[in-house]
Design a protein around this motif. Sequence first.
Motif, PDB file in Angstrom:
ATOM      1  N   GLN A 157       0.825  -1.209   0.000  1.00 45.07           N
ATOM      2  CA  GLN A 157       0.000   0.000   0.000  1.00 45.07           C
ATOM      3  C   GLN A 157       0.862   1.262   0.000  1.00 45.07           C
ATOM      4  OE1 GLN A 157      -2.327  -1.316   3.561  1.00 45.07           O
ATOM      5  NE2 GLN A 157      -4.038  -0.410   2.449  1.00 45.07           N
ATOM      6  N   LEU A 158       1.900   1.261   0.813  1.00 48.40           N
ATOM      7  CA  LEU A 158       2.789   2.421   0.871  1.00 48.40           C
ATOM      8  C   LEU A 158       3.475   2.646  -0.476  1.00 48.40           C
ATOM      9  CD1 LEU A 158       4.344   1.724   4.371  1.00 48.40           C
ATOM     10  CD2 LEU A 158       2.785   3.599   3.816  1.00 48.40           C
ATOM     11  N   GLU A 159       3.894   1.565  -1.104  1.00 46.92           N
ATOM     12  CA  GLU A 159       4.569   1.685  -2.399  1.00 46.92           C
ATOM     13  C   GLU A 159       3.628   2.247  -3.460  1.00 46.92           C
ATOM     14  OE1 GLU A 159       7.197   1.639  -5.545  1.00 46.92           O
ATOM     15  OE2 GLU A 159       7.585   1.596  -3.373  1.00 46.92           O
ATOM     16  N   ARG A 160       2.361   1.818  -3.435  1.00 47.90           N
ATOM     17  CA  ARG A 160       1.397   2.341  -4.404  1.00 47.90           C
ATOM     18  C   ARG A 160       1.174   3.838  -4.209  1.00 47.90           C
ATOM     19  NH1 ARG A 160      -1.332  -2.645  -3.487  1.00 47.90           N
ATOM     20  NH2 ARG A 160      -2.759  -1.669  -1.992  1.00 47.90           N
ATOM     21  N   ALA A 161       1.313   4.305  -2.988  1.00 42.86           N
ATOM     22  CA  ALA A 161       1.088   5.727  -2.695  1.00 42.86           C
ATOM     23  C   ALA A 161       2.324   6.584  -2.938  1.00 42.86           C
ATOM     24  CB  ALA A 161       0.628   5.891  -1.248  1.00 42.86           C
ATOM     25  N   ARG A 162       3.478   5.957  -3.056  1.00 45.20           N
ATOM     26  CA  ARG A 162       4.736   6.706  -3.200  1.00 45.20           C
ATOM     27  C   ARG A 162       4.834   7.341  -4.582  1.00 45.20           C
ATOM     28  NH1 ARG A 162      10.009   5.602  -5.000  1.00 45.20           N
ATOM     29  NH2 ARG A 162       9.368   3.483  -5.592  1.00 45.20           N
TER      30      ARG A 162
END
Length: 399
Positions: A157-162
């Motif tokens: 999830q964090l990677e998708r938001a980065r």
Amino acid sequence: MERVSSRIAAIAESATLAVDAKAKAMKAAGRPVVGFGAGEPDFPTPDYIVAAAEAACRNPAMHKYTPTAGLPALREAVAAKTLRDSGYRVDPSQVLITNGGKQAVYEAFATLLDPGDEVLVPAPYWTTYPEAIKLAGGVQVDVPTDESSGFLATVEQLERARTKRTKVVLFVSPSNPTGAVYPAEMVAEIGRWAAEHGLWVVTDEIYEHLVYGGARFQSIAAAVPELADRVVVLNGVAKTFAMTGWRVGWMIGPPDVVKAATNLQSHATSNVANVSQAAALAAVSGDLSAVAAMRTAFDRRRQIMVRMLNEIPGVVCPEPLGAFYAYPSVKGLLGRSLRGRRPATSAELAELVLEEAEVAVVPGEAFGTPGYFRLSYALGDDDLVTGLTRVGELFAELA
């Protein structure tokens, strides 16, 4: 020309403090309000801490200005306490003593962010983070979580938001408002991901000692040594030692960041009140027996609250593993008729609960996730049961 700057006018009032203030005002007017709003232990500050403050009051040296970054003895003690409690080794020069945890939050983002820099913020989130990010010119990017994952954000999830503008990841465990505690393997995974991408991590560890059952606190700074040059740790004495009114927090970070934040504080507030610093020194230098007693009480109340909330049809309350909050879903209650009203949002439902049941809760809108309530179990057992009984009786009338 506007009378108030657009930057300050855009700041929202603290929703938790607003709910608490309204509850106290109703109490003062004679209404028997039970307040689940404020995150404030109901215990007095331990006697040995108060005694240290009393002694400081009689010390003329404590009547003067002291170093902005904090009393040297307190900075040393915080560094020692950090190693003892989390396994993270820092030099006292990396510690900045602040006026409560909120000043540490503000100064961390003000020091790290330039206008347009993005901060990944798992939601639900504490109400102060967005305002501090906004004041610093940063852009908040929400990473939504819910009860299906235990309110835990994954690396995916964090990677998708980065994006290329991402500079900081906010990491909070145990969490306010959900009570979620990240397992050690997830803490390390997120830390390694942040290090790999050259991101800063701002981690709020103020609830480090309030974990229950099989949960264990794990500092991301200690778990991932390669983050050392890009991690800022926020903490304080308020929750652990029942010292919310003493206003002592701190931030720990790389020397250049701490020096810059100290320069900022030198113009904003200068040193934290010396009497409060003396009290904090006694707190962090002493043992944790008083903390253990409070944690036992919180754990008992936690179990009572979760059980009673889950007995209410339409309410779903995951088990919180840390802090002193429950974060139940009330989505199943929305849109239904109750005493001539049909609340469509958790904010409207919370207002109805306060007016009709005389119970104060904070709606999920305050934490970026509508459809939930936050209830603190940092209040006496009798009040807790009374308040939840009233809520259950009120919701039993839903049509």
